[in-house]
Scaffold this active site. Structure first.
Site, PDB file in Angstrom:
ATOM      1  N   HIS A 983       0.817  -1.205   0.000  1.00 28.61           N
ATOM      2  CA  HIS A 983       0.000   0.000   0.000  1.00 28.61           C
ATOM      3  C   HIS A 983       0.856   1.263   0.000  1.00 28.61           C
ATOM      4  CE1 HIS A 983       0.456  -0.762   4.434  1.00 28.61           C
ATOM      5  NE2 HIS A 983       0.627   0.551   4.460  1.00 28.61           N
ATOM      6  N   GLU A1019       0.405  -8.784   1.387  1.00 23.34           N
ATOM      7  CA  GLU A1019       0.520  -7.329   1.365  1.00 23.34           C
ATOM      8  C   GLU A1019       1.978  -6.912   1.187  1.00 23.34           C
ATOM      9  OE1 GLU A1019      -0.478  -3.256   1.647  1.00 23.34           O
ATOM     10  OE2 GLU A1019      -1.443  -5.090   0.955  1.00 23.34           O
ATOM     11  N   CYS A1109       3.937   0.327   9.958  1.00 21.44           N
ATOM     12  CA  CYS A1109       4.071  -0.620   8.860  1.00 21.44           C
ATOM     13  C   CYS A1109       5.549  -0.831   8.538  1.00 21.44           C
ATOM     14  CB  CYS A1109       3.328  -0.113   7.622  1.00 21.44           C
ATOM     15  SG  CYS A1109       1.544  -0.133   7.814  1.00 21.44           S
TER      16      CYS A1109
END
EC number: 3.6.4.-
Length: 1864
Positions: A983, A1019, A1109
């Site tokens: 992302h 991810e 993250c």
């Protein structure tokens, strides 16, 4: 089909018009009749059917859903009606109706109508029935909803009814009603959460703090801050309240209290205050919607559902608030000045800013300013001012100017760094001035303040620039661009300077252009950048090189200035850029040490033009390529190559960062002890300056002092304005002062004031550094330079500190002399020090009242939506207290920690913090984070384990990916890779310049999006690039790559993060213990528009936040601490989620490397091709030769010949080098340097064409039926009898690593791993070699293995210069035995082809120089003429790149054929040799280029590589010089070439000489990092054509005997060395010498037969023990050559020793004819041939077998069998050496004799056996029979005498074995 249109800013009427249209209603009716959802994730429940059956309710819900969808739109969208109904609407209604009930639908419709239509919709009571009412400890969820509804409806009424708007009134009203509702409706809440009572008091405190943060600027906008902080803080408080109530089980689930309050109360308040009929109502509400949506997303927990997959928000932080607002505004107003996107894209678009949060906020305010003007017609000065103040950080700019002024006052000079900062601040000031002139108008007060600050800064810079500092300075960073004329190097330097200026924030006028031919530095003003174009192009008195020596230094250097007032100027620029055509110092440069010049070029760029790319005027770098050169070991090496400018810029920026860090470290101590010296030794030197400034000054002085005695001795010191007049001060050399007031002529005013500045600076410098000025005075300079503290007569009348303190200083102040006070007053006037208040504060105080009145009046007229939006943005900048509270709350978890955090955060009661912290055991570690403690997070609830491996993993594998001000955490993986999260990286769609910050260093990198691989069902994403710096491959075991097998479902782990704190500007390593669980369940990661569904994750309870993250999840797996996952998202502010590691494959590693090596955490001594990566573990040892096997012969054996060669150096500390500069020379380490710099990449297209031509020639000469496939392991080991060039594998050589580690005393070579009869051998099963062979056979099918080679110094004779002058020992690489066997298996037939077809191919491996082959080679070369290039390469072994090796592998595969598997094996075997590990003594090195010398195909591959290089550059040069294409394609017809490894001869046809000659070839190869020299004269700087007679090949010349016959005489220097040193490994010195002497005679024959005859006579005369029969006669040698030329005796070893032939034994003993199967010497002694007999499998008790020269391991033989091996002595007819014979036969107590006597005593038959050639064994049997009395000496005498008669060379037996002839 009917289409619905949604777009940002679309009014409510537009939405209703579409959904109430007839076409849409037809679709609605059809939808109502269906009972299917057509969606797997949506179930048609009874509630949904009930909704469809009620048409009015259905229509109302559709209208509400359409308005709800409109609020989410950020860009225009067209959607089919059916898609809307079956998609968004059905999903939303299914969630509401099915999960929450009809009452929730009622509230949803009411909320949307109230929000968009500003009306309250009443629905029939039948829908108000609560299907699900949740109760928890008497706390009703409905009452909470009623609370929010009441607040939402009260806010707009209260705001609407207020008269006399004031901030306090709003806050007080909010507080009063808020408490009233909670007390009445939820009395339990006040008891549970008592901190609610102090929320609004805390909000007031935050507002006051925010006002203080920006001083006077925000004094008039407290209303905006109130709206912003009240909105944000109320939402935060309500959200925390809800979380606590859920934790305490007063609520069962979240109802989004804060979200409802935000969407209703705040928006409704704005709507009531801003009429819906007002201009821009719709647009303004869209802006407000953007702001509130951003607040909800960042401050509040975001709860949303409706599908079977759980959606999770990627982590966010306060910066995200501004990003979301910017993105929303960009979508609303397409005409915005800038388009700011989401996430890192938004940050990247403002990368030119200064990387601060305020810059970002300034851009957002600019968008709001433009929006207000274009939509509302509102020209707002506040937004214009705020955009400038925050966008350009005016406050910080002013503070830095103030700090520089104060630094100057305290020191009287400005340092190198301070002047640099002045230049940066000036550039920012000029940009702000330009913005004020071209952009929206700012307030006059702000404009005047900026102009005043800029003027003061210019004055300060002007004064400091002409001063110079006589102290230590940083060595300037130098960049040189070298290249041929017209290659664009000057343009390149200009572009680099421009980019460096932009990167450093410097202006265009910060460059000084230096002309080295000029003596003076006219115009030099300490500019940070100096540029020298065409460096050293023109000779000067002091050469450019000589000038550079002093410039690039840390010692002070005074430049020559023309003006007297500029004398003493010192050079302290920080950058030097230069372009030049010359690499080396000019012969006339007068530089005594060339290295001193070379080392001063920190980046040396060799600029090349790409021949295949056209020049582009708009981008001159498009056709440029760049090689970074470094000078080492006497030559320039290419250390890096770049094909585009961006990568070059990144490299230069990285090198500068490293240089800057090094300089800071070097000068840190020196600066502390350094003392600044004044430029003026005497005061009169300051006074003399006045005579050089202006004639007006002298005239003023004469007029004023006309009546003063000694007026001529006075000099005017300065003139400054004061109280409407001008104060004149004059002084003499005795420090006496005269002062007066008077006018100044207008025409001379500016001139006089400017001159006064310079003189004042000089006087102040002299004063401050004077010993007369006491320390007390120096400490109070701010007060002493304040002009308000001096009266009319310059007497000090001020007060320093409080009166009591002033009385203590009074004595020191009165001690000030008149010239002291005069100078202090003058400098205060110059610096504008009118009062003690700091300059920075005076700037703001001067405009405080003006701004307050202007802003408060203007803001009061704004519409409330604009106030709320701007307030929210301002809080994002200055609300530090609020954001700190948010950070504490979000990290506090959801349990009791949250309750405590809320009490502390919202309470105004002071708290105490312990001023000591818990000791951190990790601070003792030598890691990057040693001085940054690894702290436990507030929600962590366990102590960190005692294992330090977690911090070690953080140090090795963690890094930060930095783009502008965005720092993303990444995880480094061996193999030049890193793992990121999708992302973030999916937004990076274009190449970007980024920084990679590891634990050791920070470097620039050009990010290429195409190198990023996004992992399916994960991810995570993996980025790979050869430009990334690799980490140690031992780190591979720090990752859990097989979670299904290794990782339990539930486990305890460490959550380890290392984030960059944007507030503190520092790295914060943190950790927390979490209880993790592997969940195999779909979850969706959301980040703006980004969505990604992942099926498996690691989940843990943790209130993670944005920028978490990339954090590592580390736990103990199988007893080892490993990374098991990487954090990617969080949900509900209480659940953290990590992705499992992607399924990566390791880079090929040597088997068993970890068992023997200790790998370093980082690589050392790294170059492009090699790096030191580890060392052997303690107590491990690699046996290497320590002493030479070459023995010096007696002087008389030298026969008067000269010798310039000695044995090479084999060990460090060779006594021959003691007490020399080379005493520490290490031959093992030195031999590795050849791999440090491989060649540059070649053009792939041209290289492919070249290789295809070579491949075609191979096919052209391939004999029909020639076998090219692989051979069996038996053939690879034993060769093939009767087939040329299929010899057996040499078994006496080393077995390689790691097998050599198991070698026991007495064992050596490969023999101990094979078994057999000595002729046919096989690998012994179960040995390390056999197992490694099996493993490697499997490995090469799928991957390139990593080999481990042993670097062994070569024992050989070298010239004196390579031992004593410049030691250079060659290394050969010992490769593993199993690798050599496999290479022979797959390439032996190919090698046989290349050697067999050397008559037509260039490769001459296998050539016999004594045969006619030499004449054939000469004829081939002469066929093109007599213009021949004789070439030699420098460090040829290290040049070969992986690109070339891959091409050769593909060529061989296409030629040899075979299936996919065989081709893969061949290619992987070849690629392994140029990417390997090497053991050098006890160090382990990684080598990424070249061919190891121990590789079985080394000479073949080198020969092919040699041919490729010549043919490639032939085509390249002809194309560059526009030669006819026929010439380009006719290499074979126009060039004749022969190669042997790195030797070559190139015969060039006359037609291509204009395009292809030695000079052009040398230059072309140099462009690719290849140095080629003249093979005959290696010291020559040129490569010229030679005649064939002047060339040499394989150290042999070409001597023409006839028109067809050519001889190949060896260099005499090599011949004489054979007589001085002999190798005695396998024979005695005399035998070895005689063999060498015979070879010398043969070679001399080719020089001159007469010389050979004379030398033979000299040898026989000088050496007594030589017999005439020992040396061949002239006719014997002549016959030898005749036989060679007829190819009767092939020579595979370049020399033939006929004396070693066993045929010399003749048919003796066995008689004439073919040998028999056995020879019976007696009843107890027999000799057998193993070709006809087999070795017994067990002991029969009757025989004893003695095997000679077989390969049967003793441990595998039965007890009655014994194995012996000997080395054949040279000239002994196959018999063993004299030493072996004496040790094993002559000595009676030897093991062999004992076996014979024991067997005879036991009456057992003795069988002596070997295979094939038993003649030498027959002789040994007779000798053993005689020695052990098995046969009488009379019989053995007769036998041996007969044998010697047939082979007279065996006469040595009579002297060595007398026991066999006589009874002794």
């Amino acid at each position: 089909m009917y289409m619905l249109t949604f777009e940002p800013g679309l009014c409510v009427a537009g939405i209703i018009r579409q959904v109430r249209s007839n076409p849409f209603m037809h679709v609605v009716q059809a939808y109502a009749r269906t009972t299917e959802t057509y969606r797997e994730d949506i179930e048609m429940t009874k509630s949904m059917l009930k909704l469809k059956a009620d048409e009015p309710l259905l229509v109302m819900s559709i209208v509400a859903a359409a308005m709800d969808f409109q609020t989410m739109v950020m860009a225009p969208i067209e959607m089919e009606a059916s898609e809307f109904l079956y998609g968004f609407y059905a999903e939303r209604m299914s969630y509401i109706v099915t999960n929450r009930g009809m009452s929730e639908l009622h509230e949803y419709i009411q909320l949307q109508c109230q929000r968009h239509l500003l009306v309250k919709v009443e629905i029939d009571g039948q829908y108000l029935v609560q299907e699900h009412e949740y109760e928890a400890q008497g706390f009703n969820i409905k009452r909470v909803k009623e609370l929010i509804t009441d607040v939402a409806t009260w806010v707009p009424k209260k705001v609407k009814g207020m008269i006399g708007w004031s901030v306090d009134a709003v806050l007080d009203s909010f507080q009063e009603y808020f408490y009233k509702v909670i007390t009445e409706r939820i009395p339990m809440a006040m008891k549970v959460c008592s901190w609610v009572a102090t929320v609004w008091d805390q909000i007031k405190t935050w507002i006051e703090d925010a006002m203080t943060a920006m001083s006077s600027f925000l004094q008039g906008c407290n209303e905006l801050l109130t709206w912003g902080l009240a909105t944000l803080a109320a939402c935060c408080a309500l959200n925390v309240l809800e979380r606590i109530l859920i934790f305490m089980e007063f609520l069962d689930e979240s109802i989004d209290i804060a979200g409802i309050f935000l969407r209703t109360g705040v928006v409704a308040a704005a709507c009531y205050h801003f009429s819906s009929t007002a201009k821009g109502f719709t647009e303004m509400m869209s802006v407000l919607s953007v702001a509130t949506t951003a607040v909800a997303a960042v401050v509040c927990a975001n709860y949303f559902g409706g599908s079977k997959t759980k959606k999770v928000n990627a982590q966010g932080n306060p910066v995200d608030l501004l990003e979301r607002i910017a993105a929303g505004l960009s979508s609303i107003s397409q005409d915005s000045l800038v388009s700011l996107g989401k996430s890192c894209s938004a940050i990247n678009s403002i990368a030119t800013s200064y990387g601060h949060l305020r810059n970002f906020a300034g851009r957002v305010l600019t968008m709001l300013r433009d929006f207000a003007w274009k939509i509302l017609g509102l020209e707002t000065r506040f937004l214009a001012d705020a955009a400038l103040v925050f966008g350009e950080d005016v406050d910080g700019w002013l503070q830095r100017i103030s700090a520089l002024r104060e630094a100057y006052v305290s020191k009287a000079y400005s340092s190198q760094d301070e002047v640099f900062e002045m230049n940066v601040l000036l550039e920012r000031g000029y940009k702000m001035r330009h913005l004020m002139a071209t952009g929206s108008r700012v307030s006059p007060a702000i404009g005047n303040m900026l102009m005043q600050g800029l003027a003061d800064l210019e004055r300060l810079h002007r004064n400091a620039a002409v001063q110079g500092v006589k102290g230590v300075r940083k060595i300037p960073f130098t960049v040189f661009a070298h290249g041929n004329s017209r290659c664009g190097k000057s343009l390149l330097i200009g572009k680099l300077i421009s980019d460096f200026q932009e990167h450093k924030g410097l202006g265009e006028d910060t460059v000084y252009s230096r002309n080295t031919t000029e003596t003076h530095w006219s115009g030099y003003r300490r500019q940070p950048i100096v540029v020298i174009d065409d460096f050293a192009a023109v000779e000067s008195d002091i050469s450019a090189e000589a000038q550079l020596i002093n410039l690039v230094s840390s010692t002070p250097y005074s430049v020559v200035m023309a003006a007297i007032e500029e004398k003493g100027m010192t050079f302290d620029s920080q950058f030097i850029f230069a372009s030049t055509n010359f690499l080396e110092v000019s012969p006339n440069g007068k530089i005594r040490c060339d290295d001193a010049f070379r080392n001063r070029r920190h980046v040396l760029i060799d600029v090349k033009l790409k021949p295949e790319v056209e020049y582009q005027s708009d981008d001159f770098t498009a056709n440029q390529s760049y090689n970074i050169l470094e000078h080492s070991h006497g030559r320039y090496n290419v250390v890096a190559t770049f094909d585009n400018y961006e990568e070059l810029l990144a490299y230069c920026l990285t090198k500068h960062e490293q240089h800057e860090a090094e300089q800071e470290a070097n000068l840190a101590k020196l600066r502390r002890t350094n003392k600044f010296e004044s430029h003026f030794k005497k005061f009169e030197q300051v006074l003399q300056l006045s005579t050089y400034f202006s004639s007006s000054i002298e005239r003023i002085k004469r007029e004023a002092l006309a009546t003063t005695d000694g007026a001529d001795d006075y000099h005017l010191l300065y003139v400054v304005p004061r109280n409407g007049s001008y104060l004149h001060v004059a002084a003499n050399k005795d420090f006496q002062i005269q002062q007066w007031y008077g006018p100044v002529e207008e025409v001379a005013e500016e001139d006089i004031l400017r001159a006064s500045e310079r003189m004042l600076l000089g006087a102040y410098e002299f004063l401050l550094l004077s010993t007369e000025l006491n320390v007390v005075v120096k400490n109070h300079l701010p007060e002493l330079i304040c002009t308000d503290n001096y009266d009319h007569n310059l007497e000090f009348c001020g007060v320093v500190g409080d009166p009591v303190y002033h009385q203590q200083l009074l004595k020191n102040i009165r001690a000030l002399k008149p010239w002291h006070r005069a100078v202090l007053f003058g400098i205060g006037t110059l610096m504008g020090a009118k009062n003690p208040t700091p300059w920075y504060k005076r700037m703001w105080e001067g405009i405080k009242d003006v701004l307050y009145k202007a802003y408060s009046t203007e803001i009061s007229q704004w519409p409330v939506p604009l106030k709320i939006t701007c307030g929210i943005v301002l809080v994002g900048i200055v609300g530090a207290g609020f954001w700190k509270t948010v950070s504490v709350l979000t990290n506090a978890g959801n349990g009791a920690g949250l309750v405590g955090a809320a009490v502390n955060s919202f309470s105004v009661v002071s708290t105490a913090e312990a001023q000591s912290r818990k000791p951190n055991r990790f601070e003792v570690q030598q890691y990057r984070y040693k001085n940054v403690p690894l702290t436990r997070r507030s929600w962590g609830n366990a102590q960190m384990s005692l294992d330090q491996s977690t911090v070690s993993i953080l140090n090795k594998c963690h890094a930060k990916f930095i783009i502008a001000s965005q720092h993303a955490q990444i995880v480094l993986v061996p193999g030049r890779r890193f793992i990121g999260y999708s992302h973030f990286f999916c937004n990076l769609k274009h190449p970007l310049m980024v920084q990679i910050e590891t634990a050791d260093r920070t470097y620039f990198h050009r990010y290429q999006p195409e190198n990023m691989e996004y992992i399916e069902d994960s991810e995570l994403c993996v980025y790979h690039s050869s430009c990334l710096e690799d980490i140690s491959h031992s780190c591979w075991d720090l990752f859990c790559w097989d979670p299904d097998k290794e990782l339990p479902k539930k486990f305890s782990a460490d959550f380890v993060s290392c984030k960059y704190n944007t507030w503190t500007k520092s790295v914060e390593p943190t950790w927390a213990n979490v209880d993790a669980e592997v969940i195999k369940e779909d979850f969706t990661i959301c980040d703006g528009e980004y969505r990604n569904t992942v099926s498996t994750s690691i989940r843990y309870e943790a209130p993670t936040v944005m920028s978490d993250c990339g954090s590592m999840i580390i736990t103990n797996v199988g007893g080892k601490t490993k990374i098991v996952g990487i954090h990617v998202a969080g949900r509900d502010n209480k659940i953290g989620m990590a992705s499992l590691l992607p399924p990566l494959l390791p880079c090929a590693q040597a088997q068993g490397a970890e068992k023997y090596f200790n790998f370093y955490p980082i690589e050392y001594d790294a170059a492009e091709g090699i790096a030191r990566v580890g060392e052997l573990k303690p107590k491990l040892y690699i046996p290497l030769p320590k002493k030479t096997s070459l023995v010096k012969t007696p002087e008389e054996w030298h026969l008067g010949t000269p010798c310039d060669k000695v044995p090479s150096i084999l060990v460090k500390g060779d006594p021959r080098l003691a007490d020399t500069v080379h005493a520490d020379y290490d031959p093992c380490l030195s031999g590795l340097t050849k791999y440090s710099t491989p060649m540059s990449p070649l053009d792939s297209v041209l290289l492919g064409e070249t290789c295809q031509e070579i491949l075609d020639e191979w096919f052209d000469c391939l004999p029909e039926g020639f076998e090219l496939g692989e051979v069996t392991i038996n053939e690879a080991l034993n060769g093939v009898d009767g087939v040329d060039y299929m010899d057996r594998i040499p078994l006496a050589t080393s077995e390689g690593f790691p097998h050599v580690m198991s070698r026991e005393q007495g064992e050596k070579g490969k023999q101990r791993f094979v078994q057999g009869d000595g002729h046919i051998v096989s690998l012994i099963p179960g040995t390390s070699v056999h197992e490694a062979y099996e493993t490697l056979s499997r490995t090469i099918a799928t991957e390139v293995p990593t080999l481990v080679g042993i670097e062994c110094p070569k024992d050989e004779k070298l010239p004196f210069r390579k031992v004593f002058t410049k030691p250079k020992t060659r290394n050969f690489t010992i490769l593993p035995m199993e690798y050599n066997i496999l290479v022979r298996q797959y390439f032996l037939n190919f090698v046989r082809f290349i050697m067999k077809k050397r008559d037509v191919l260039p490769c001459q491996v296998g050539i016999n120089p004594y045969s006619m082959e030499w004449s054939i080679v000469a004829s081939r070369l002469k066929s093109q003429g007599n213009d021949i290039l004789c070439c030699d390469y420098s460090s040829f072994d290290g040049l070969l790149s992986k690109q070339i090796m891959e091409m050769m592998a593909d060529m061989i595969n296409r030629f040899c054929g075979g299936g996919t598997l065989i081709c893969a094996k061949r290619k992987n075997l070849l690629m392994a040799c140029c990417s390997r590990l090497a053991i050098s003594r006890d160090s382990v090195w990684r080598i990424e280029c070249g061919i190891p010398s121990g590789f079985p195909l080394t000479v073949i591959c080198n020969s092919i590589f040699n041919e490729i290089l010549v043919r490639y550059h032939y085509k390249l040069l002809l194309q560059e010089h526009n030669a006819p294409n026929m010439y380009v394609q006719s290499f074979k017809n126009l060039i004749s070439m022969v190669t042997y490894g790195d030797d070559n001869l190139i015969s060039v046809n006359a037609v291509v000489k204009p395009y292809f000659d030695g000079t052009k070839l040398k230059q072309a190869m140099a462009r690719n990092g290849i140095i080629i020299t003249d093979g005959k004269d290696k010291t020559s700087a040129t490569l010229e054509f030679r005649r064939l007679e002047d060339c040499d090949f394989l150290k042999r010349g070409f001597l023409k005997r006839s028109s067809v016959l050519w001889d190949a005489p060896e260099e005499k220097a090599s011949l004489w060395a054979q007589l001085h040193y002999v190798n005695v490994n396998n024979c005695e010195m005399q035998v070895a010498y005689m063999t060498n002497l015979v070879n010398v005679l043969r070679e001399l024959y080719m020089h001159d037969p007469t010389e050979m005859v004379e030398f033979r006579r000299l040898a026989l005369k000088s050496i007594p023990w030589l017999n005439t029969t020992d040396l061949p006669t002239l006719y014997q040698v002549k016959e030898f050559y005749a036989e060679q030329r007829l190819r009767n005796i092939p020579d595979h070893n370049d020399s033939l020793d006929m004396l070693t032939s066993v045929d010399l034994l003749g048919p003796a003993i066995l008689g004439e004819g073919v040998p028999q199967e056995a020879l019976v010497l007696s009843e107890l002694l027999e000799v057998r041939d193993l070709r006809y007999h087999t070795v017994p499998d067990n002991d029969n008790g009757k025989e004893v077998w003695i095997l000679f020269n077989t390969m049967y391991p003793q441990k595998l033989l039965p007890s009655n069998c014994h194995s012996f091996t000997w080395n054949c002595g040279q000239g002994r007819g196959g018999l063993p050496t004299q030493h072996w014979l004496a040790t094993n036969v002559t000595r009676t107590d030897s093991k062999l004799n004992k076996l014979i006597r024991t067997a005879v005593a036991a009456n057992k038959k003795i069988v002596l056996a070997t295979k094939d050639n038993i003649l030498p064994i027959n002789v040994i049997a007779v000798l053993l029979a005689a020695r052990n009395k098995v046969m009488p000496s009379l019989a053995t005498n007769a036998l041996l005498t007969y044998v010697i008669g047939a082979a007279k060379k065996l006469n040595f037996l009579t002297s060595e074995c007398q026991f066999a002839f006589f009874n002794v």
